[in-house]
Write a protein that holds these residues in place. Sequence first.
Motif, PDB file in Angstrom:
ATOM      1  N   ASP A 410       0.558  31.516 -63.325  1.00 35.18           N
ATOM      2  CA  ASP A 410       0.860  32.639 -64.216  1.00 35.18           C
ATOM      3  C   ASP A 410       1.904  33.569 -63.623  1.00 35.18           C
ATOM      4  OD1 ASP A 410       0.210  34.126 -66.695  1.00 35.18           O
ATOM      5  OD2 ASP A 410      -0.484  35.677 -65.315  1.00 35.18           O
ATOM      6  N   SER A 411       2.154  33.469 -62.304  1.00 37.28           N
ATOM      7  CA  SER A 411       3.140  34.326 -61.645  1.00 37.28           C
ATOM      8  C   SER A 411       4.486  33.588 -61.581  1.00 37.28           C
ATOM      9  CB  SER A 411       2.655  34.684 -60.249  1.00 37.28           C
ATOM     10  OG  SER A 411       2.741  33.556 -59.397  1.00 37.28           O
ATOM     11  N   TRP A 412       5.454  34.196 -60.903  1.00 37.79           N
ATOM     12  CA  TRP A 412       6.764  33.550 -60.773  1.00 37.79           C
ATOM     13  C   TRP A 412       6.663  32.240 -59.990  1.00 37.79           C
ATOM     14  CZ3 TRP A 412      11.541  35.231 -62.754  1.00 37.79           C
ATOM     15  CH2 TRP A 412      11.529  36.475 -63.399  1.00 37.79           C
ATOM     16  N   ASP A 413       5.588  32.034 -59.236  1.00 40.94           N
ATOM     17  CA  ASP A 413       5.404  30.752 -58.553  1.00 40.94           C
ATOM     18  C   ASP A 413       5.288  29.596 -59.531  1.00 40.94           C
ATOM     19  OD1 ASP A 413       5.555  31.578 -55.932  1.00 40.94           O
ATOM     20  OD2 ASP A 413       3.400  31.948 -55.743  1.00 40.94           O
ATOM     21  N   GLY A 414       4.854  29.877 -60.752  1.00 37.65           N
ATOM     22  CA  GLY A 414       4.796  28.838 -61.775  1.00 37.65           C
ATOM     23  C   GLY A 414       6.111  28.632 -62.491  1.00 37.65           C
ATOM     24  N   TYR A 415       7.133  29.421 -62.100  1.00 38.52           N
ATOM     25  CA  TYR A 415       8.460  29.378 -62.730  1.00 38.52           C
ATOM     26  C   TYR A 415       9.525  29.480 -61.636  1.00 38.52           C
ATOM     27  CZ  TYR A 415       5.521  30.719 -66.705  1.00 38.52           C
ATOM     28  OH  TYR A 415       4.529  30.778 -67.662  1.00 38.52           O
ATOM     29  N   PRO A 416       9.483  28.605 -60.613  1.00 38.91           N
ATOM     30  CA  PRO A 416      10.381  28.780 -59.466  1.00 38.91           C
ATOM     31  C   PRO A 416      11.857  28.650 -59.810  1.00 38.91           C
ATOM     32  CG  PRO A 416       9.259  26.656 -59.360  1.00 38.91           C
ATOM     33  CD  PRO A 416       8.602  27.436 -60.452  1.00 38.91           C
ATOM     34  N   ALA A 417      12.209  27.818 -60.790  1.00 33.16           N
ATOM     35  CA  ALA A 417      13.616  27.701 -61.157  1.00 33.16           C
ATOM     36  C   ALA A 417      14.110  29.002 -61.787  1.00 33.16           C
ATOM     37  CB  ALA A 417      13.808  26.532 -62.124  1.00 33.16           C
ATOM     38  N   SER A 418      13.261  29.640 -62.587  1.00 30.61           N
ATOM     39  CA  SER A 418      13.613  30.918 -63.183  1.00 30.61           C
ATOM     40  C   SER A 418      13.808  31.971 -62.095  1.00 30.61           C
ATOM     41  CB  SER A 418      12.505  31.345 -64.159  1.00 30.61           C
ATOM     42  OG  SER A 418      12.868  32.482 -64.902  1.00 30.61           O
ATOM     43  N   ARG A 419      12.918  31.988 -61.113  1.00 32.21           N
ATOM     44  CA  ARG A 419      13.055  32.927 -59.989  1.00 32.21           C
ATOM     45  C   ARG A 419      14.341  32.679 -59.218  1.00 32.21           C
ATOM     46  NH1 ARG A 419       8.021  32.818 -56.279  1.00 32.21           N
ATOM     47  NH2 ARG A 419       8.723  30.679 -55.954  1.00 32.21           N
ATOM     48  N   GLN A 420      14.667  31.430 -58.993  1.00 31.40           N
ATOM     49  CA  GLN A 420      15.884  31.132 -58.226  1.00 31.40           C
ATOM     50  C   GLN A 420      17.128  31.579 -58.975  1.00 31.40           C
ATOM     51  OE1 GLN A 420      15.694  29.948 -54.998  1.00 31.40           O
ATOM     52  NE2 GLN A 420      17.811  30.677 -55.059  1.00 31.40           N
ATOM     53  N   ARG A 421      17.135  31.424 -60.300  1.00 35.87           N
ATOM     54  CA  ARG A 421      18.292  31.891 -61.072  1.00 35.87           C
ATOM     55  C   ARG A 421      18.453  33.402 -60.930  1.00 35.87           C
ATOM     56  NH1 ARG A 421      16.220  28.053 -64.790  1.00 35.87           N
ATOM     57  NH2 ARG A 421      15.242  29.671 -66.080  1.00 35.87           N
ATOM     58  N   ILE A 422      17.337  34.128 -60.902  1.00 35.33           N
ATOM     59  CA  ILE A 422      17.400  35.575 -60.720  1.00 35.33           C
ATOM     60  C   ILE A 422      17.976  35.913 -59.350  1.00 35.33           C
ATOM     61  CG2 ILE A 422      16.037  37.685 -60.558  1.00 35.33           C
ATOM     62  CD1 ILE A 422      16.250  36.523 -63.411  1.00 35.33           C
ATOM     63  N   LEU A 423      17.485  35.252 -58.311  1.00 29.87           N
ATOM     64  CA  LEU A 423      17.968  35.530 -56.967  1.00 29.87           C
ATOM     65  C   LEU A 423      19.430  35.121 -56.796  1.00 29.87           C
ATOM     66  CD1 LEU A 423      14.844  34.492 -54.865  1.00 29.87           C
ATOM     67  CD2 LEU A 423      15.669  36.808 -55.366  1.00 29.87           C
ATOM     68  N   ASP A 424      19.818  34.004 -57.387  1.00 29.18           N
ATOM     69  CA  ASP A 424      21.223  33.593 -57.330  1.00 29.18           C
ATOM     70  C   ASP A 424      22.102  34.606 -58.048  1.00 29.18           C
ATOM     71  OD1 ASP A 424      20.476  31.334 -55.941  1.00 29.18           O
ATOM     72  OD2 ASP A 424      20.605  29.981 -57.674  1.00 29.18           O
ATOM     73  N   GLY A 425      21.608  35.139 -59.172  1.00 29.96           N
ATOM     74  CA  GLY A 425      22.372  36.141 -59.905  1.00 29.96           C
ATOM     75  C   GLY A 425      22.527  37.426 -59.119  1.00 29.96           C
ATOM     76  N   ALA A 426      21.477  37.812 -58.393  1.00 28.31           N
ATOM     77  CA  ALA A 426      21.573  39.007 -57.557  1.00 28.31           C
ATOM     78  C   ALA A 426      22.600  38.811 -56.453  1.00 28.31           C
ATOM     79  CB  ALA A 426      20.202  39.341 -56.969  1.00 28.31           C
ATOM     80  N   ALA A 427      22.590  37.639 -55.840  1.00 26.41           N
ATOM     81  CA  ALA A 427      23.562  37.358 -54.782  1.00 26.41           C
ATOM     82  C   ALA A 427      24.982  37.357 -55.328  1.00 26.41           C
ATOM     83  CB  ALA A 427      23.232  36.020 -54.119  1.00 26.41           C
ATOM     84  N   ALA A 428      25.171  36.728 -56.493  1.00 29.37           N
ATOM     85  CA  ALA A 428      26.505  36.673 -57.089  1.00 29.37           C
ATOM     86  C   ALA A 428      27.021  38.063 -57.449  1.00 29.37           C
ATOM     87  CB  ALA A 428      26.476  35.776 -58.331  1.00 29.37           C
ATOM     88  N   ALA A 429      26.118  38.960 -57.800  1.00 29.90           N
ATOM     89  CA  ALA A 429      26.509  40.325 -58.165  1.00 29.90           C
ATOM     90  C   ALA A 429      26.658  41.226 -56.951  1.00 29.90           C
ATOM     91  CB  ALA A 429      25.481  40.916 -59.126  1.00 29.90           C
ATOM     92  N   GLY A 430      26.336  40.727 -55.770  1.00 28.55           N
ATOM     93  CA  GLY A 430      26.455  41.529 -54.566  1.00 28.55           C
ATOM     94  C   GLY A 430      25.373  42.575 -54.423  1.00 28.55           C
ATOM     95  N   ILE A 431      24.183  42.304 -54.981  1.00 35.33           N
ATOM     96  CA  ILE A 431      23.074  43.261 -54.900  1.00 35.33           C
ATOM     97  C   ILE A 431      22.495  43.228 -53.482  1.00 35.33           C
ATOM     98  CG2 ILE A 431      20.798  43.870 -55.791  1.00 35.33           C
ATOM     99  CD1 ILE A 431      23.134  44.311 -57.751  1.00 35.33           C
ATOM    100  N   GLU A 432      22.605  44.337 -52.763  1.00 31.46           N
ATOM    101  CA  GLU A 432      22.138  44.385 -51.379  1.00 31.46           C
ATOM    102  C   GLU A 432      20.739  44.972 -51.246  1.00 31.46           C
ATOM    103  OE1 GLU A 432      24.976  46.545 -49.122  1.00 31.46           O
ATOM    104  OE2 GLU A 432      26.418  44.883 -49.033  1.00 31.46           O
TER     105      GLU A 432
END
Length: 547
Positions: A410-432
């Motif tokens: 029920d948590s993001w652990d059940g949606y790891p690809a979705s979580r990775q897209r979020i983290l990749d998007g943060a990195a691409a945007a330069g979110i520190e």
Amino acid sequence: MTYAQTSTPNHSDELRAAARHFGRRGFLTTAGAAAALALAVQLPAAGTASAAELDPRRITEDPFTLGVASGDPLPGSVVLWTRLAPRPFDPDSGLPRERVAVHWELAHDERFGRTVRRGKVTAHPEFQHSAHVEIDHLDPDRVYFYRFRAGAWTSPVGRTRTAPAPGARISGLKLAAVSCQAYHDGYFTAYGHLAQEDLDVVFHLGDYLYEYAVNATGGARAYTDRRLPAVFNRETLTLEDYRLRYALYKSDPDLRAAHAAHPFVVTWDDHETENNYAGDIPENDVPPEEFLLRRAAAYRAYWENQPLRRVQRPEGPDMRLYRRLRFGRLAQFDILDTRQYRSNQAYGDGWRVPGPESEDPSRTMTGATQERWLLDGWRDSRALWNVVPQQVVFAERRDVPSDAFKLSMDSWDGYPASRQRILDGAAAAGIENLMVLTGDVHVGYGLDIKADHRDPTSRTLGTEIVATSIASGKDGADRPANHADLTAANPHLKFYNGRRGYVTVALGRDSARADFRTVAAVTTPGAPVTTAGSFVTEAGNPGLTPV
């Protein structure tokens, strides 16, 4: 979080009748859902004005029993809320089906000697006589006081504040995060303490109410001096059910005090509708059109009872709740909805061994549109801190320190690809300086968000602050039974406490500080508040360090 039902609902005939009347194809549209909702609850279409206006002399009892609230602060604007309910535990709240004129007043001081603005709003019976007032053209970053009047009655005074001006280089702000307030599990004592905190804003991360039955003695509250009406001793299914349940929750004086003291930014999780639902998929085996009718009722009651703006008003079973708030150049808040658009939980939900189903790249927690909105907002962000208030645990959370671990589907652990897209998007945007605020699990966590959660030496990408529950889970314990397993299995878990309470976060130019505030008991009223743990994370150097 799942609780056992305490009664079997037997009053959903109107839901099934409306679903049969419209059928699946006719219902699964916004117009069809809105029409079905109106049919099920015998209401005019949303927003239709009643023919008559109530003579204010007919309001013979205090209509402000549910208190006042404010929310969603903008640099020059804030929304004020109240709902008229002279008899809040009656289905009609003690008012006839007529419009009511509600006067409001905004001032610089609590005694209203320096009034800034005043006006009038109409409380419609179609929205259970709720009043939402959006006031614009105010000074940024300023405290205001407000009150309402209906007939001869005046509401309690509320305190609110606007956000700083765009681009303002403010030195700091202090927020609180709260979640999960099951009435039947205990008193809202933590809210009484929260009302005394010096805060800029409160984020409610979901489970504002629970759909489960509340018995005559208030469950764990074990009332001996009062008995609750039988209308609460059933699961919420209809619009009337949800409206009455909000009245029950807002009857709590500590909750009312917290709302009156601070502006709230609210988002839901599952229990505002039904436990662990996913999009249009219910927890239980009912026809989808019947569940969407229930969802429409739940969403409508949610909007009616929260300090939300007109743009959030639902249409049938749909309500856009995700939105963005900015506090100068210091912080951007991207408030998520991880229930309405998510894929169904993998492997039938619960704690499961991850595998191809949960790791399917197409699975989403947010839906494509909300995901794109979040990532686009990060690309445009100029804030020092990018904070994501949302519902379920974001970082990985293994249950045991072995290769046979399970994860929560029920948590993001059940949606790891979705979580990775979020983290990749943060990195691409330069979110520190990424910070995730979370609720749901009835415990306080402090977590480092890692590039690879299974490698403690991998790069830390952000921090996650999980607010424990206000009451859900009853009294809890400082060290829950799985404390040793969870901390050993997850080296990035820096803090774990199972008491009730809330968390405060002070965001500054150089660092952010999180204080986990807890009470020892909620099954008896009046427990004092203590700080169970304090952590800092430096700007530009993510990761939690104990203070």
